[in-house]
Design a protein around this motif. Structure first.
Motif, PDB file in Angstrom:
ATOM      1  N   LYS A  31      -0.895   0.030  10.109  1.00 13.16           N
ATOM      2  CA  LYS A  31       0.227   0.964  10.152  1.00 13.16           C
ATOM      3  C   LYS A  31       1.515   0.260  10.552  1.00 13.16           C
ATOM      4  N   LYS A  32       1.474  -0.533  11.626  1.00 14.84           N
ATOM      5  CA  LYS A  32       2.661  -1.260  12.075  1.00 14.84           C
ATOM      6  C   LYS A  32       2.249  -2.442  12.938  1.00 14.84           C
ATOM      7  N   TRP A  33       3.233  -3.286  13.201  1.00 12.49           N
ATOM      8  CA  TRP A  33       3.032  -4.463  14.056  1.00 12.49           C
ATOM      9  C   TRP A  33       4.011  -4.400  15.220  1.00 12.49           C
ATOM     10  N   ASP A  34       3.489  -4.625  16.435  1.00 11.04           N
ATOM     11  CA  ASP A  34       4.305  -4.610  17.649  1.00 11.04           C
ATOM     12  C   ASP A  34       4.720  -6.039  17.965  1.00 11.04           C
ATOM     13  N   SER A  35       6.011  -6.321  17.847  1.00  4.02           N
ATOM     14  CA  SER A  35       6.504  -7.681  18.057  1.00  4.02           C
ATOM     15  C   SER A  35       6.405  -8.119  19.516  1.00  4.02           C
ATOM     16  N   SER A  36       6.502  -7.189  20.458  1.00  3.10           N
ATOM     17  CA  SER A  36       6.474  -7.553  21.870  1.00  3.10           C
ATOM     18  C   SER A  36       5.090  -7.993  22.330  1.00  3.10           C
ATOM     19  N   SER A  37       4.059  -7.342  21.815  1.00  6.73           N
ATOM     20  CA  SER A  37       2.683  -7.674  22.214  1.00  6.73           C
ATOM     21  C   SER A  37       1.925  -8.442  21.146  1.00  6.73           C
ATOM     22  N   ASN A  38       2.548  -8.594  19.969  1.00  9.60           N
ATOM     23  CA  ASN A  38       1.893  -9.266  18.834  1.00  9.60           C
ATOM     24  C   ASN A  38       0.550  -8.613  18.507  1.00  9.60           C
ATOM     25  N   LYS A  39       0.567  -7.295  18.457  1.00  7.12           N
ATOM     26  CA  LYS A  39      -0.637  -6.546  18.110  1.00  7.12           C
ATOM     27  C   LYS A  39      -0.328  -5.611  16.952  1.00  7.12           C
ATOM     28  N   ILE A  40      -1.339  -5.362  16.149  1.00  6.51           N
ATOM     29  CA  ILE A  40      -1.196  -4.448  15.023  1.00  6.51           C
ATOM     30  C   ILE A  40      -1.968  -3.173  15.311  1.00  6.51           C
ATOM     31  N   SER A  41      -1.426  -2.071  14.843  1.00  8.42           N
ATOM     32  CA  SER A  41      -2.091  -0.777  14.988  1.00  8.42           C
ATOM     33  C   SER A  41      -2.490  -0.269  13.613  1.00  8.42           C
ATOM     34  N   PHE A  42      -3.584   0.472  13.580  1.00 10.85           N
ATOM     35  CA  PHE A  42      -4.133   0.955  12.322  1.00 10.85           C
ATOM     36  C   PHE A  42      -3.832   2.434  12.138  1.00 10.85           C
ATOM     37  N   ASP A  43      -3.798   2.834  10.893  1.00 11.02           N
ATOM     38  CA  ASP A  43      -3.603   4.234  10.545  1.00 11.02           C
ATOM     39  C   ASP A  43      -4.891   4.987  10.870  1.00 11.02           C
ATOM     40  N   SER A  44      -4.808   5.927  11.817  1.00  9.51           N
ATOM     41  CA  SER A  44      -6.009   6.646  12.265  1.00  9.51           C
ATOM     42  C   SER A  44      -6.597   7.533  11.181  1.00  9.51           C
ATOM     43  N   ASP A  45      -5.810   7.875  10.167  1.00  7.19           N
ATOM     44  CA  ASP A  45      -6.333   8.678   9.065  1.00  7.19           C
ATOM     45  C   ASP A  45      -7.134   7.840   8.076  1.00  7.19           C
ATOM     46  N   ILE A  46      -7.065   6.528   8.211  1.00 10.10           N
ATOM     47  CA  ILE A  46      -7.772   5.635   7.289  1.00 10.10           C
ATOM     48  C   ILE A  46      -8.891   4.877   7.981  1.00 10.10           C
ATOM     49  N   TYR A  47      -8.589   4.345   9.186  1.00  9.90           N
ATOM     50  CA  TYR A  47      -9.556   3.457   9.849  1.00  9.90           C
ATOM     51  C   TYR A  47      -9.554   3.710  11.351  1.00  9.90           C
ATOM     52  N   ASN A  48     -10.755   3.849  11.912  1.00  9.42           N
ATOM     53  CA  ASN A  48     -10.925   4.013  13.350  1.00  9.42           C
ATOM     54  C   ASN A  48     -11.230   2.638  13.944  1.00  9.42           C
ATOM     55  N   SER A  49     -10.220   2.026  14.564  1.00  9.28           N
ATOM     56  CA  SER A  49     -10.384   0.661  15.059  1.00  9.28           C
ATOM     57  C   SER A  49     -11.309   0.592  16.268  1.00  9.28           C
ATOM     58  N   GLU A  50     -11.447   1.674  17.033  1.00 11.58           N
ATOM     59  CA  GLU A  50     -12.316   1.651  18.205  1.00 11.58           C
ATOM     60  C   GLU A  50     -13.782   1.638  17.806  1.00 11.58           C
ATOM     61  N   GLU A  51     -14.119   2.366  16.761  1.00 15.49           N
ATOM     62  CA  GLU A  51     -15.513   2.427  16.306  1.00 15.49           C
ATOM     63  C   GLU A  51     -15.767   1.551  15.079  1.00 15.49           C
ATOM     64  N   ASN A  52     -14.708   0.910  14.587  1.00 15.21           N
ATOM     65  CA  ASN A  52     -14.823   0.050  13.395  1.00 15.21           C
ATOM     66  C   ASN A  52     -15.430   0.798  12.211  1.00 15.21           C
ATOM     67  N   THR A  53     -14.907   1.983  11.964  1.00 16.77           N
ATOM     68  CA  THR A  53     -15.407   2.803  10.859  1.00 16.77           C
ATOM     69  C   THR A  53     -14.235   3.289  10.022  1.00 16.77           C
ATOM     70  N   TRP A  54     -14.515   3.496   8.741  1.00 11.58           N
ATOM     71  CA  TRP A  54     -13.504   3.992   7.812  1.00 11.58           C
ATOM     72  C   TRP A  54     -13.611   5.515   7.766  1.00 11.58           C
ATOM     73  N   VAL A  55     -12.476   6.198   7.916  1.00 10.35           N
ATOM     74  CA  VAL A  55     -12.483   7.661   8.012  1.00 10.35           C
ATOM     75  C   VAL A  55     -11.582   8.299   6.961  1.00 10.35           C
ATOM     76  N   ARG A  56     -11.106   7.536   6.006  1.00 13.69           N
ATOM     77  CA  ARG A  56     -10.195   8.101   5.017  1.00 13.69           C
ATOM     78  C   ARG A  56     -10.939   9.092   4.124  1.00 13.69           C
ATOM     79  N   GLU A  57     -10.216  10.086   3.643  1.00 13.85           N
ATOM     80  CA  GLU A  57     -10.783  11.109   2.773  1.00 13.85           C
ATOM     81  C   GLU A  57     -10.372  10.817   1.332  1.00 13.85           C
ATOM     82  N   VAL A  58     -11.357  10.537   0.504  1.00 14.61           N
ATOM     83  CA  VAL A  58     -11.121  10.232  -0.912  1.00 14.61           C
ATOM     84  C   VAL A  58     -12.145  10.971  -1.756  1.00 14.61           C
TER      85      VAL A  58
END
Length: 317
Positions: free
Chosen positions: A134-161
């Motif tokens: 979804k975006k990249w945080d320049s201060s922490s050098n971390k990327i965040s994921f779109d929660s509607d597509i991918y659950n980074s905590e559980e490493n699972t795909w949750v998108r609806e197709v």
């Protein structure tokens, strides 16, 4: 007797035409002035929309590396053998060919192929970073994921197709997405090759360029080594089956060239491409061009507003 127009009449017609043009221009400006509120309102709305769009679009960073083709591992030897013993080798069923093949062009096509891209994504496990960032945080050098597509905590795909697509993107989808951010170009004059990757994270873009260079060198090395080993086995069988001294001499030389190819591949990591200018972490974004988006959006809104005012006036008239 033909009709003729006097000079006085001609001047009158010309003056009337000029006056008519002046009247049309005056009418046009008067129409635009009467619709100035509509023009200003529509232009303002488009300007605000363009600014909003420019601010909403995430920064995209581009990292690239410049490469030079490595020296051919066996082109010279095979070319010499082809010129000297080509006829004899053909009697043994061995086609020497031209020897000096365009390995650079082949490597570029392999690099852009669906098979290489799929293996690259699978081996480095970059599917979530490719498809769900979804975006990249320049201060922490971390990327965040779109929660509607991918659950980074559980490493699972949750998108609806809808079928036949699945929540986890297929390699066909990943290949299409990766092809959009990868660019490979070759300068025909200098022979230099440029590999570039675009991503929301500049660190990811740099890392992927480095991985691509290492992987294409490794893949092309393995292809040549495997081919050389198969050729060696075949040539050794041909040596056992022939008693002609000249043909055996050619076959032994061919075996020697295959051994050189294997040795050359084992001792060089930069087998196909040598890095001239390595990839770096870009400090400035590559796109979007926000100022350009705002200017074009405002200009488009003004043109559309003028068109609407004129069309409305002439339809009423």
């Amino acid at each position: 007797m033909p009709n003729t127009i006097s000079e006085k009449d001609a001047d009158f017609i010309h003056q009337t035409s000029v006056n008519s043009d002046e009247i049309d221009l005056r009418e046009l400006f008067s129409v635009l002035w009467a619709g100035k509120v509509v023009i200003i309102a529509i232009t303002f709305l488009f300007a605000v929309g363009a600014v909003g769009l420019a601010l909403w679009m995430p920064n995209i960073y581009k990292s690239e590396a410049t490469l030079a083709p490595a020296e051919e591992s066996q082109g010279g030897g095979l070319s010499a053998l082809a010129g000297q013993f080509g006829g004899l080798a053909s009697l043994a069923g061995v086609n020497l060919g031209k020897g000096n093949t365009d390995k650079t062009g082949l490597a570029i096509e392999v690099l852009k192929s669906r098979k290489f891209t799929s293996d690259f994504i699978a081996n480095h496990r970059i599917l979530p970073v490719l498809m769900a960032v979804k975006k990249w945080d320049s201060s922490s050098n971390k990327i965040s994921f779109d929660s509607d597509i991918y659950n980074s905590e559980e490493n699972t795909w949750v998108r609806e197709v809808k079928p036949p697509k699945a929540p986890e993107p297929s390699m066909q989808e990943a290949y299409k997405e990766f092809s959009k951010i990868l660019s490979v170009s070759e300068d025909k004059d200098s022979g230099l090759v440029t590999i570039a990757v675009e991503h929301k994270s500049p660190y990811v873009a740099k890392q992927w360029v480095e991985w691509l260079i290492n992987d294409i060198n490794q893949v092309m090395k393995e292809r040549d080594v495997e081919e050389a080993k198969r050729s060696t086995v075949y040539l050794e069988k041909q040596i056992e089956q022939t008693n002609v001294a000249d043909i055996r001499s050619v076959l032994y030389k061919l075996v020697e060239e295959q051994a050189k190819t294997i040795m050359f591949a084992e001792v060089r990591n930069e087998y196909i491409f040598k890095t001239i200018d390595p990839a770096v972490v870009p400090e400035e974004k590559f796109k979007p061009k926000r100022a350009l988006i705002c200017v074009l959006g405002t200009f488009l809104g003004g043109m559309l507003a003028v068109f609407i005012v004129l069309v409305r006036y002439f339809l009423r008239k």
